[in-house]
Design an enzyme around this catalytic site. Sequence first.
Site, short mmCIF file in Angstrom:
data_model
loop_
_atom_site.label_atom_id
_atom_site.label_comp_id
_atom_site.label_asym_id
_atom_site.label_seq_id
_atom_site.Cartn_x
_atom_site.Cartn_y
_atom_site.Cartn_z
N GLN A 50 12.11 113.84 72.82
CA GLN A 50 11.60 113.04 73.93
C GLN A 50 12.50 113.23 75.15
O GLN A 50 13.68 112.86 75.12
CB GLN A 50 11.59 111.57 73.51
CG GLN A 50 11.17 110.60 74.58
CD GLN A 50 11.69 109.20 74.30
OE1 GLN A 50 12.49 108.99 73.39
NE2 GLN A 50 11.26 108.24 75.09
N SER A 86 19.60 99.77 76.90
CA SER A 86 20.89 99.10 76.73
C SER A 86 20.71 97.61 76.46
O SER A 86 19.62 97.06 76.64
CB SER A 86 21.73 99.27 78.00
OG SER A 86 21.13 98.54 79.05
N SER A 96 17.77 113.24 71.88
CA SER A 96 18.09 113.34 70.45
C SER A 96 17.35 114.51 69.85
O SER A 96 16.15 114.68 70.07
CB SER A 96 17.66 112.07 69.72
OG SER A 96 18.25 110.95 70.29
N GLU A 136 21.63 95.23 78.23
CA GLU A 136 21.19 94.54 79.44
C GLU A 136 19.69 94.70 79.67
O GLU A 136 19.02 93.77 80.13
CB GLU A 136 21.97 95.07 80.66
CG GLU A 136 23.40 94.58 80.75
CD GLU A 136 24.31 95.19 79.70
OE1 GLU A 136 24.01 96.30 79.20
OE2 GLU A 136 25.33 94.56 79.37
N SER A 193 15.17 110.25 79.80
CA SER A 193 16.35 109.88 80.60
C SER A 193 16.90 111.05 81.40
O SER A 193 16.79 112.21 80.97
CB SER A 193 17.46 109.36 79.69
OG SER A 193 17.07 108.18 79.06
N GLU A 210 7.63 102.99 70.39
CA GLU A 210 9.02 102.88 69.96
C GLU A 210 9.26 101.46 69.43
O GLU A 210 9.95 101.25 68.44
CB GLU A 210 9.94 103.18 71.15
CG GLU A 210 11.41 103.27 70.75
CD GLU A 210 12.29 103.68 71.92
OE1 GLU A 210 11.89 103.45 73.08
OE2 GLU A 210 13.35 104.24 71.66
#
Lengths: 418, 364
Positions: free
Chosen positions: A134, A382, A169, A384, A137, A252
């Site tokens: 994927q 993350s 990944s 956050e 990012s 996901e």
Amino acid sequence: MDFNDTPEEAAFRAEVRGWLDANATRIDPNETGSYEMFSENDGDDVVKQAQAWQAKKADAGWACITWPKEYGGRGGTIMENIIFSQEERNYHTPQNIFGIGLGMAGPTVMAHGTPEQKAKYLPSLLRGERIWCQLFSEPAAGSDLAGLTTRAERDGDDWIINGQKVWTSGAHYSKTGIIVTRSDFNAPKHKGLTYFIVDMEAEGVDVRPIKQMTGGANFNEVFFTNVRIPDADRLDEVGNGWAVSITTLMNERMSIGSGFALGPDRIFEEFNRLAQNTYVDGIPAVENHAVRAKIAELYSRMKAMELTSNRVLSSISQGKAPGTESAVIKLAMGALNQEIAAFGMELQGNLGTEHGPQSVFNNGLFQEVYLGIPAMRIAGGSDEVQRNVIAERELGIPQETRVDKGIPFKDIPSAASR
Amino acid sequence: MEFGYSEEQKMLDESIRRFVNSEVPLDRIRELVLEGTGYDEKIWSGLAELGVLGVLIPEEFGGAGMGFLDATIIQESLGYVVAPAPFLGTSIMAPTAILAAGSDDQKNKWLPEISSGNLKVGLGLTEVTGARENAGVSFSGGKANGKAMFVIDGECADGYILAAGKDTLVWVAAGAAGLTKTRLNTVDNTRGVVELVLDGVEAELIGTQGGEAAAVQKTVDAGRTALAADLLGTSQRMLERAVEYAKERKQFNRVIASFQGLKHTCADMAANLEPCRAMVWYAAHCQQEIADEATLLACQVKSHLSEVSTPIANDTTLVHGGMGFTDLMGLHFWFKRIGLSRQLLGSPEAVREEAAVLQGWVAA
């Protein structure tokens, strides 16, 4: 409240067990745990073993239980899928390196792909012949994913891709990827994105592993230099890439619960083993009140997470969409695993600093978790980001004031400056 | 697998929520806390009319014949509004003790009266959950002597179930000769907690002398699980109030909820509380259906909810700024109830030690 299988579920479970008994070795509950889930060994042999196991499952109809039969699935229920995972966990099986393909890319292709795309990509994905990664990012677009700048330009029947992705990944063993790109810098941020399936062996794709603090290198940087993607491999409409990305990210969330290979009972066994053989003030740690209370605390926190995961699975099995629980679980599990690891190391004293399977206690499990979890707190959003999800969707707290809405992407200061 | 409320339980949840939200206003709590009886006739008779006081009592004894999860649904709602109502002692712990140890005569005598709301029961399990020096009750020759500490729901009670040692249960009538009751001024006062001194008080054995360790344990487990449900409700309301306030209160010309520092504080509270719900459900389920896990889960859920609720009490108060600690805002009633519930029937550390022993944590 009923925690028992229905008669149908029980019959299915028995069938699954029968097949697994015939095709894999059951894990002996007394054997000292290994930490396969954190292993960073993903060399060719590991990939081949994983592919062989996936193909075997596919032949028997277990590869993708919830997928329609026309793509090689079983047309089964989510509950059946959960039962298979629960049972498979009790056997020695190769590392599962197909999560992104099966859990995220496949469902996205099913939701947004043309009949030709589905026929072309889904069967080999399901069998594990082609492993998927994927590509979302970017160095400057992490939590702010929609700020991505990998450029897609139309050229006849092709698109030409230039830019860089990161934290990908498994890119080093993947043959296919899903990638979201910016095809229109004049459109507002979320409107100028287009989503493709990309051949990772195409010319101009450069995969560079990122070595992590564990010593492994599971993530990668991926550079795209004039990479050509045929328009036939575009998923959904030009400019609709954000909606397609949301489909991927929603799936996901559905893969919740898979992170419980080290559930409360396993953790407790590992701690028990450890506390029998380590000492505090000259007596076995297992007899020290503070040690016992701390482990009981960690156990009950983990138990709450496991039960919550079961509650979500139960709700999914009844056809309800998962809420923000996956954000809750991800947020809690990161911090909790770090506490577990730190306490496990603490009990070992100096020996707790040894790293690797030759470590004196628990094959180095706690140390491996200690080094592996920091990545888990970032990957997939993350802490956050999870807090924002919980605050905004669960508690109805407003989003941050946004300066990037409704204006052309190129005019957003941070993007234009690049 | 079906991990959630049944349709009947959803209806029960809705009706009890509707009742507490309309019948337990903050102004009334303010008055009741000053009285410190942990009881209000109007609230109690309302609960009786809803038919929930006998939630754990079989229909043959005039009860509703529902299950333990239903009982926690009710307790959670009472916690949500910090209701002064002796439900924990009367409707959860007392029926558990009587059903586990009582004779048919005793069941017939007490259970219908509990169901109808005519009999309120205080529970004193001093020696089981944290005895202190000079405390403890002894029983012989039909008389009870000693001191029972922290008797739950004792101020308004018509009768008491007391543990004499860890394996004997006795009934003592309120106002019996030789019985001295002292109300304890606790940090909370939405519950009427008392100390009883017994000087040759006439007492009735429930079950056999020395033979009721299991019934005592079952009563403690029931109380701990219900306290966890109460904490869940109390904390849930605090979190809601934190979010409501943060979305209204403005500083720097913005609602304070929009500041990430505060937004994430709220998110953390929600993230910590959410998993508690499944745990309370499962612990409640175990009380009735999975005997092997009942005590362990009661320990875990009580300690876990206590540990999660305490920072929610603190952070919600913090979110309210100076208003958080004023009487005007009334938030302190929730803050205080959490403070008491955390301690009753064993503080987290003490309860965890029990859990560790239960899980076989001894040197090999």
